[in-house]
Motif scaffolding. Structure first.
Motif, PDB file in Angstrom:
ATOM      1  N   ALA A 128       0.819  -1.215   0.000  1.00  0.00           N
ATOM      2  CA  ALA A 128       0.000   0.000   0.000  1.00  0.00           C
ATOM      3  C   ALA A 128       0.848   1.258   0.000  1.00  0.00           C
ATOM      4  N   SER A 129       2.070   1.176   0.544  1.00  0.00           N
ATOM      5  CA  SER A 129       2.918   2.374   0.615  1.00  0.00           C
ATOM      6  C   SER A 129       3.491   2.779  -0.743  1.00  0.00           C
ATOM      7  N   LEU A 130       3.458   1.886  -1.726  1.00  0.00           N
ATOM      8  CA  LEU A 130       4.022   2.215  -3.031  1.00  0.00           C
ATOM      9  C   LEU A 130       3.170   3.253  -3.765  1.00  0.00           C
ATOM     10  N   PRO A 131       1.875   2.981  -4.016  1.00  0.00           N
ATOM     11  CA  PRO A 131       1.068   4.052  -4.638  1.00  0.00           C
ATOM     12  C   PRO A 131       0.421   4.977  -3.607  1.00  0.00           C
ATOM     13  N   GLY A 132       0.405   4.546  -2.332  1.00  0.00           N
ATOM     14  CA  GLY A 132      -0.324   5.312  -1.326  1.00  0.00           C
ATOM     15  C   GLY A 132       0.296   6.641  -0.977  1.00  0.00           C
ATOM     16  N   ARG A 133       1.547   6.877  -1.346  1.00  0.00           N
ATOM     17  CA  ARG A 133       2.146   8.163  -1.018  1.00  0.00           C
ATOM     18  C   ARG A 133       1.472   9.315  -1.752  1.00  0.00           C
ATOM     19  N   PHE A 134       0.797   9.019  -2.864  1.00  0.00           N
ATOM     20  CA  PHE A 134       0.077  10.065  -3.582  1.00  0.00           C
ATOM     21  C   PHE A 134      -1.275  10.377  -2.943  1.00  0.00           C
ATOM     22  N   LEU A 135      -1.648   9.622  -1.903  1.00  0.00           N
ATOM     23  CA  LEU A 135      -2.870   9.947  -1.187  1.00  0.00           C
ATOM     24  C   LEU A 135      -2.730  11.196  -0.338  1.00  0.00           C
ATOM     25  N   PHE A 136      -1.501  11.596  -0.064  1.00  0.00           N
ATOM     26  CA  PHE A 136      -1.265  12.725   0.829  1.00  0.00           C
ATOM     27  C   PHE A 136      -0.811  13.959   0.050  1.00  0.00           C
ATOM     28  N   VAL A 137      -1.208  14.044  -1.217  1.00  0.00           N
ATOM     29  CA  VAL A 137      -0.919  15.225  -2.017  1.00  0.00           C
ATOM     30  C   VAL A 137      -1.855  16.342  -1.576  1.00  0.00           C
ATOM     31  N   HIS A 138      -1.287  17.510  -1.361  1.00  0.00           N
ATOM     32  CA  HIS A 138      -2.070  18.671  -0.948  1.00  0.00           C
ATOM     33  C   HIS A 138      -1.924  19.769  -1.999  1.00  0.00           C
ATOM     34  N   PRO A 139      -2.920  20.639  -2.117  1.00  0.00           N
ATOM     35  CA  PRO A 139      -2.847  21.693  -3.137  1.00  0.00           C
ATOM     36  C   PRO A 139      -1.661  22.607  -2.898  1.00  0.00           C
ATOM     37  N   VAL A 151      -4.897  16.484  -8.735  1.00  0.00           N
ATOM     38  CA  VAL A 151      -6.166  15.757  -8.691  1.00  0.00           C
ATOM     39  C   VAL A 151      -6.014  14.377  -9.318  1.00  0.00           C
ATOM     40  N   GLY A 152      -5.292  14.304 -10.450  1.00  0.00           N
ATOM     41  CA  GLY A 152      -5.086  13.004 -11.099  1.00  0.00           C
ATOM     42  C   GLY A 152      -4.281  12.046 -10.242  1.00  0.00           C
ATOM     43  N   ALA A 153      -3.234  12.546  -9.589  1.00  0.00           N
ATOM     44  CA  ALA A 153      -2.412  11.678  -8.741  1.00  0.00           C
ATOM     45  C   ALA A 153      -3.208  11.159  -7.549  1.00  0.00           C
ATOM     46  N   PHE A 154      -3.962  12.037  -6.905  1.00  0.00           N
ATOM     47  CA  PHE A 154      -4.765  11.595  -5.767  1.00  0.00           C
ATOM     48  C   PHE A 154      -5.845  10.596  -6.196  1.00  0.00           C
ATOM     49  N   GLY A 155      -6.530  10.874  -7.318  1.00  0.00           N
ATOM     50  CA  GLY A 155      -7.576   9.972  -7.777  1.00  0.00           C
ATOM     51  C   GLY A 155      -7.034   8.599  -8.154  1.00  0.00           C
ATOM     52  N   ALA A 156      -5.877   8.567  -8.823  1.00  0.00           N
ATOM     53  CA  ALA A 156      -5.291   7.272  -9.189  1.00  0.00           C
ATOM     54  C   ALA A 156      -4.888   6.487  -7.953  1.00  0.00           C
ATOM     55  N   ALA A 157      -4.271   7.155  -6.976  1.00  0.00           N
ATOM     56  CA  ALA A 157      -3.876   6.454  -5.748  1.00  0.00           C
ATOM     57  C   ALA A 157      -5.097   5.978  -4.967  1.00  0.00           C
ATOM     58  N   PHE A 158      -6.155   6.768  -4.974  1.00  0.00           N
ATOM     59  CA  PHE A 158      -7.365   6.388  -4.244  1.00  0.00           C
ATOM     60  C   PHE A 158      -8.001   5.133  -4.841  1.00  0.00           C
ATOM     61  N   VAL A 159      -7.875   4.954  -6.136  1.00  0.00           N
ATOM     62  CA  VAL A 159      -8.486   3.796  -6.797  1.00  0.00           C
ATOM     63  C   VAL A 159      -7.570   2.575  -6.745  1.00  0.00           C
ATOM     64  N   VAL A 160      -6.260   2.784  -6.865  1.00  0.00           N
ATOM     65  CA  VAL A 160      -5.329   1.668  -7.037  1.00  0.00           C
ATOM     66  C   VAL A 160      -4.866   1.093  -5.703  1.00  0.00           C
ATOM     67  N   THR A 161      -4.779   1.901  -4.665  1.00  0.00           N
ATOM     68  CA  THR A 161      -4.173   1.436  -3.404  1.00  0.00           C
ATOM     69  C   THR A 161      -4.926   0.273  -2.766  1.00  0.00           C
ATOM     70  N   PRO A 162      -6.238   0.310  -2.573  1.00  0.00           N
ATOM     71  CA  PRO A 162      -6.906  -0.844  -1.927  1.00  0.00           C
ATOM     72  C   PRO A 162      -6.730  -2.171  -2.672  1.00  0.00           C
TER      73      PRO A 162
END
Length: 245
Positions: A128-139, A151-162
Protein backbone atom coordinates in the motif's frame (compact mmCIF):
# COMPACT_ATOMS: atom_id res chain seq x y z
CA UNK A 1 -37.50 122.54 -79.86
CA UNK A 2 -35.02 120.45 -81.75
CA UNK A 3 -32.77 123.45 -82.19
CA UNK A 4 -32.80 124.15 -78.45
CA UNK A 5 -31.72 120.61 -77.60
CA UNK A 6 -28.98 120.69 -80.18
CA UNK A 7 -27.66 123.99 -78.79
CA UNK A 8 -27.61 122.65 -75.21
CA UNK A 9 -25.69 119.59 -76.36
CA UNK A 10 -23.06 121.65 -78.15
CA UNK A 11 -22.55 123.93 -75.15
CA UNK A 12 -22.17 121.00 -72.66
CA UNK A 13 -19.69 118.98 -74.72
CA UNK A 14 -16.61 121.19 -74.00
CA UNK A 15 -17.23 120.92 -70.21
CA UNK A 16 -17.32 117.20 -70.42
CA UNK A 17 -14.13 117.09 -72.43
CA UNK A 18 -12.41 119.46 -70.03
CA UNK A 19 -13.32 117.32 -67.04
CA UNK A 20 -12.00 114.20 -68.72
CA UNK A 21 -8.76 115.94 -69.72
CA UNK A 22 -8.11 117.36 -66.21
CA UNK A 23 -4.86 115.92 -64.85
CA UNK A 24 -5.03 113.76 -61.74
CA UNK A 25 -4.45 115.45 -58.45
CA UNK A 26 -0.95 115.08 -57.12
CA UNK A 27 -0.46 113.77 -53.55
CA UNK A 28 0.16 110.56 -51.59
CA UNK A 29 -2.13 107.81 -52.47
CA UNK A 30 -3.85 105.97 -49.63
CA UNK A 31 -1.95 102.83 -48.71
CA UNK A 32 -4.08 99.77 -48.30
CA UNK A 33 -3.56 98.05 -44.99
CA UNK A 34 -2.22 94.47 -45.26
CA UNK A 35 -4.56 91.72 -44.22
CA UNK A 36 -4.00 90.43 -40.65
CA UNK A 37 -1.57 87.57 -40.49
CA UNK A 38 -3.19 84.23 -39.77
CA UNK A 39 -1.84 82.00 -37.02
CA UNK A 40 0.08 78.98 -38.31
CA UNK A 41 -1.77 75.69 -37.98
CA UNK A 42 -0.71 73.42 -35.08
CA UNK A 43 1.79 70.69 -35.88
CA UNK A 44 0.32 67.43 -37.00
CA UNK A 45 0.31 64.59 -34.50
CA UNK A 46 0.23 60.91 -35.42
CA UNK A 47 -3.30 59.68 -35.04
CA UNK A 48 -5.04 56.44 -35.82
CA UNK A 49 -6.96 56.55 -39.01
CA UNK A 50 -10.68 56.57 -38.71
CA UNK A 51 -10.82 53.73 -41.21
CA UNK A 52 -9.95 50.46 -39.38
CA UNK A 53 -7.31 48.17 -40.76
CA UNK A 54 -8.39 44.97 -42.39
CA UNK A 55 -6.80 42.80 -39.69
CA UNK A 56 -7.75 45.00 -36.74
CA UNK A 57 -9.86 43.40 -34.03
CA UNK A 58 -12.72 45.29 -32.42
CA UNK A 59 -12.04 46.38 -28.86
CA UNK A 60 -13.31 43.94 -26.21
CA UNK A 61 -16.46 44.91 -24.39
CA UNK A 62 -16.07 46.65 -21.08
CA UNK A 63 -16.02 44.24 -18.14
CA UNK A 64 -17.31 45.44 -14.79
CA UNK A 65 -14.72 45.34 -12.01
CA UNK A 66 -14.68 42.14 -9.99
CA UNK A 67 -14.21 42.02 -6.26
CA UNK A 68 -11.09 40.01 -5.48
CA UNK A 69 -10.72 37.88 -2.39
CA UNK A 70 -8.01 38.90 0.04
CA UNK A 71 -4.78 36.94 -0.24
CA UNK A 72 -4.33 34.68 2.77
CA UNK A 73 -0.92 32.99 2.63
CA UNK A 74 -0.63 29.55 4.10
CA UNK A 75 1.92 28.87 6.76
CA UNK A 76 5.23 27.60 5.48
CA UNK A 77 6.33 24.18 6.78
CA UNK A 78 8.60 24.50 9.76
CA UNK A 79 10.57 21.36 10.56
CA UNK A 80 11.73 22.67 13.92
CA UNK A 81 8.35 23.92 15.13
CA UNK A 82 7.53 22.27 18.48
CA UNK A 83 4.44 20.14 19.00
CA UNK A 84 2.11 20.56 21.92
CA UNK A 85 1.58 17.85 24.52
CA UNK A 86 -1.93 17.17 23.23
CA UNK A 87 -0.58 16.61 19.72
CA UNK A 88 1.96 14.10 20.98
CA UNK A 89 -0.78 12.30 22.94
CA UNK A 90 -3.03 12.18 19.85
CA UNK A 91 -0.22 10.64 17.79
CA UNK A 92 0.38 7.99 20.44
CA UNK A 93 -3.31 7.18 20.80
CA UNK A 94 -3.92 6.76 17.07
CA UNK A 95 -0.85 4.53 16.80
CA UNK A 96 -2.83 1.96 18.77
CA UNK A 97 -5.49 1.86 16.05
CA UNK A 98 -3.70 -0.49 13.61
CA UNK A 99 -2.45 -2.59 16.51
CA UNK A 100 -6.02 -3.08 17.68
CA UNK A 101 -7.08 -3.98 14.13
CA UNK A 102 -4.34 -6.62 13.89
CA UNK A 103 -5.40 -8.06 17.24
CA UNK A 104 -9.03 -8.17 16.03
CA UNK A 105 -7.87 -10.15 12.98
CA UNK A 106 -6.68 -12.93 15.30
CA UNK A 107 -10.20 -13.17 16.79
CA UNK A 108 -12.14 -13.70 13.56
CA UNK A 109 -12.09 -16.68 11.28
CA UNK A 110 -10.47 -20.01 11.98
CA UNK A 111 -6.83 -18.84 12.05
CA UNK A 112 -5.66 -17.21 15.28
CA UNK A 113 -1.91 -17.43 14.70
CA UNK A 114 -0.28 -14.12 15.49
CA UNK A 115 2.82 -14.59 13.31
CA UNK A 116 1.04 -15.21 9.98
CA UNK A 117 -1.46 -12.44 10.64
CA UNK A 118 1.32 -9.95 11.44
CA UNK A 119 3.15 -11.01 8.25
CA UNK A 120 0.00 -10.55 6.15
CA UNK A 121 -0.57 -7.10 7.64
CA UNK A 122 3.06 -6.15 6.96
CA UNK A 123 2.76 -7.31 3.34
CA UNK A 124 -0.40 -5.30 2.81
CA UNK A 125 1.19 -2.22 4.42
CA UNK A 126 4.33 -2.48 2.27
CA UNK A 127 2.40 -2.80 -1.00
CA UNK A 128 0.00 0.00 0.00
CA UNK A 129 2.92 2.37 0.62
CA UNK A 130 4.02 2.21 -3.03
CA UNK A 131 1.07 4.05 -4.64
CA UNK A 132 -0.32 5.31 -1.33
CA UNK A 133 2.15 8.16 -1.02
CA UNK A 134 0.08 10.07 -3.58
CA UNK A 135 -2.87 9.95 -1.19
CA UNK A 136 -1.26 12.73 0.83
CA UNK A 137 -0.92 15.22 -2.02
CA UNK A 138 -2.07 18.67 -0.95
CA UNK A 139 -2.85 21.69 -3.14
CA UNK A 140 0.24 23.75 -3.89
CA UNK A 141 -1.69 26.88 -4.90
CA UNK A 142 -1.65 29.53 -2.15
CA UNK A 143 -5.44 29.77 -2.05
CA UNK A 144 -5.85 26.00 -1.76
CA UNK A 145 -6.69 25.47 -5.42
CA UNK A 146 -6.04 21.98 -6.76
CA UNK A 147 -4.15 21.58 -10.01
CA UNK A 148 -4.95 18.94 -12.64
CA UNK A 149 -1.89 16.79 -11.91
CA UNK A 150 -2.56 16.83 -8.19
CA UNK A 151 -6.17 15.76 -8.69
CA UNK A 152 -5.09 13.00 -11.10
CA UNK A 153 -2.41 11.68 -8.74
CA UNK A 154 -4.77 11.60 -5.77
CA UNK A 155 -7.58 9.97 -7.78
CA UNK A 156 -5.29 7.27 -9.19
CA UNK A 157 -3.88 6.45 -5.75
CA UNK A 158 -7.37 6.39 -4.24
CA UNK A 159 -8.49 3.80 -6.80
CA UNK A 160 -5.33 1.67 -7.04
CA UNK A 161 -4.17 1.44 -3.40
CA UNK A 162 -6.91 -0.84 -1.93
CA UNK A 163 -6.67 -3.54 -4.66
CA UNK A 164 -2.88 -3.65 -4.40
CA UNK A 165 -2.90 -3.79 -0.60
CA UNK A 166 -5.49 -6.55 -0.69
CA UNK A 167 -3.40 -8.42 -3.26
CA UNK A 168 -0.35 -8.27 -0.99
CA UNK A 169 -2.21 -9.60 2.03
CA UNK A 170 -4.18 -12.17 0.08
CA UNK A 171 -1.15 -13.38 -1.92
CA UNK A 172 1.00 -13.99 1.15
CA UNK A 173 -1.82 -15.76 2.95
CA UNK A 174 -2.59 -18.00 -0.01
CA UNK A 175 1.02 -18.88 -0.78
CA UNK A 176 2.72 -19.07 2.61
CA UNK A 177 0.02 -19.78 5.17
CA UNK A 178 -2.17 -22.57 3.89
CA UNK A 179 -4.49 -20.71 1.55
CA UNK A 180 -8.28 -20.85 1.59
CA UNK A 181 -11.01 -22.88 -0.02
CA UNK A 182 -12.62 -19.95 -1.88
CA UNK A 183 -9.87 -17.65 -3.02
CA UNK A 184 -12.15 -15.20 -4.78
CA UNK A 185 -14.29 -14.76 -1.69
CA UNK A 186 -11.19 -14.29 0.44
CA UNK A 187 -9.79 -11.64 -1.91
CA UNK A 188 -13.05 -9.68 -1.88
CA UNK A 189 -12.94 -9.69 1.92
CA UNK A 190 -9.38 -8.36 1.85
CA UNK A 191 -10.36 -5.72 -0.70
CA UNK A 192 -13.25 -4.48 1.42
CA UNK A 193 -11.07 -4.34 4.52
CA UNK A 194 -8.35 -2.42 2.64
CA UNK A 195 -10.86 0.14 1.34
CA UNK A 196 -12.29 0.70 4.83
CA UNK A 197 -8.79 0.92 6.31
CA UNK A 198 -7.80 3.51 3.70
CA UNK A 199 -10.69 5.77 4.65
CA UNK A 200 -9.88 5.45 8.35
CA UNK A 201 -6.17 6.02 7.69
CA UNK A 202 -6.79 9.15 5.62
CA UNK A 203 -9.07 10.57 8.31
CA UNK A 204 -6.49 9.87 11.02
CA UNK A 205 -3.68 11.39 8.94
CA UNK A 206 -5.57 14.59 8.23
CA UNK A 207 -6.66 14.96 11.85
CA UNK A 208 -3.08 14.62 13.10
CA UNK A 209 -1.81 16.96 10.39
CA UNK A 210 -4.36 19.56 11.44
CA UNK A 211 -3.17 19.29 15.04
CA UNK A 212 0.48 19.57 14.00
CA UNK A 213 -0.15 22.80 12.05
CA UNK A 214 2.90 23.97 10.10
CA UNK A 215 5.24 21.52 11.87
CA UNK A 216 6.66 18.66 9.83
CA UNK A 217 7.60 16.59 12.85
CA UNK A 218 6.22 13.04 12.85
CA UNK A 219 5.13 13.35 9.20
CA UNK A 220 6.71 9.96 8.51
CA UNK A 221 4.79 8.48 11.44
CA UNK A 222 1.51 9.93 10.22
CA UNK A 223 2.01 8.51 6.71
CA UNK A 224 2.87 5.01 7.86
CA UNK A 225 0.06 5.11 10.38
CA UNK A 226 -2.31 5.47 7.43
CA UNK A 227 -0.52 2.69 5.52
CA UNK A 228 -0.73 0.31 8.49
CA UNK A 229 -4.46 1.03 8.74
CA UNK A 230 -4.79 -0.11 5.12
CA UNK A 231 -2.67 -3.22 5.66
CA UNK A 232 -4.34 -4.31 8.89
CA UNK A 233 -7.77 -3.57 7.42
CA UNK A 234 -7.00 -5.88 4.50
CA UNK A 235 -5.81 -8.54 6.93
CA UNK A 236 -8.95 -8.23 9.03
CA UNK A 237 -11.17 -8.59 5.97
CA UNK A 238 -9.13 -11.51 4.66
CA UNK A 239 -9.23 -13.43 7.94
CA UNK A 240 -12.93 -12.76 8.37
CA UNK A 241 -13.88 -14.01 4.88
CA UNK A 242 -11.44 -16.85 4.30
CA UNK A 243 -12.02 -20.51 5.10
CA UNK A 244 -8.73 -22.37 5.64
CA UNK A 245 -8.19 -25.57 3.74
Amino acid sequence: MDRALLLAGLLGAPGVLASEARPPQEGPLPVAEPPPAEEPPPPLEPTVSDAPFLDAQPPPPAVPPRTLRPFIPHGEPDTDAPLSGGTWAAHGALTLLPLGTAWAATRVGDDSRLGPIAAEAAAGTLVASLPGRFLFVHPSYPQGRWMELEVGAFGAAFVVTPPLAALGTWGLGEVAFGGSEQRGHAYLGALGGAAAGMLVGLAAHEALRHLAGSSERLEFVRSYLAFTCIGTGATLGYQWSRTPR
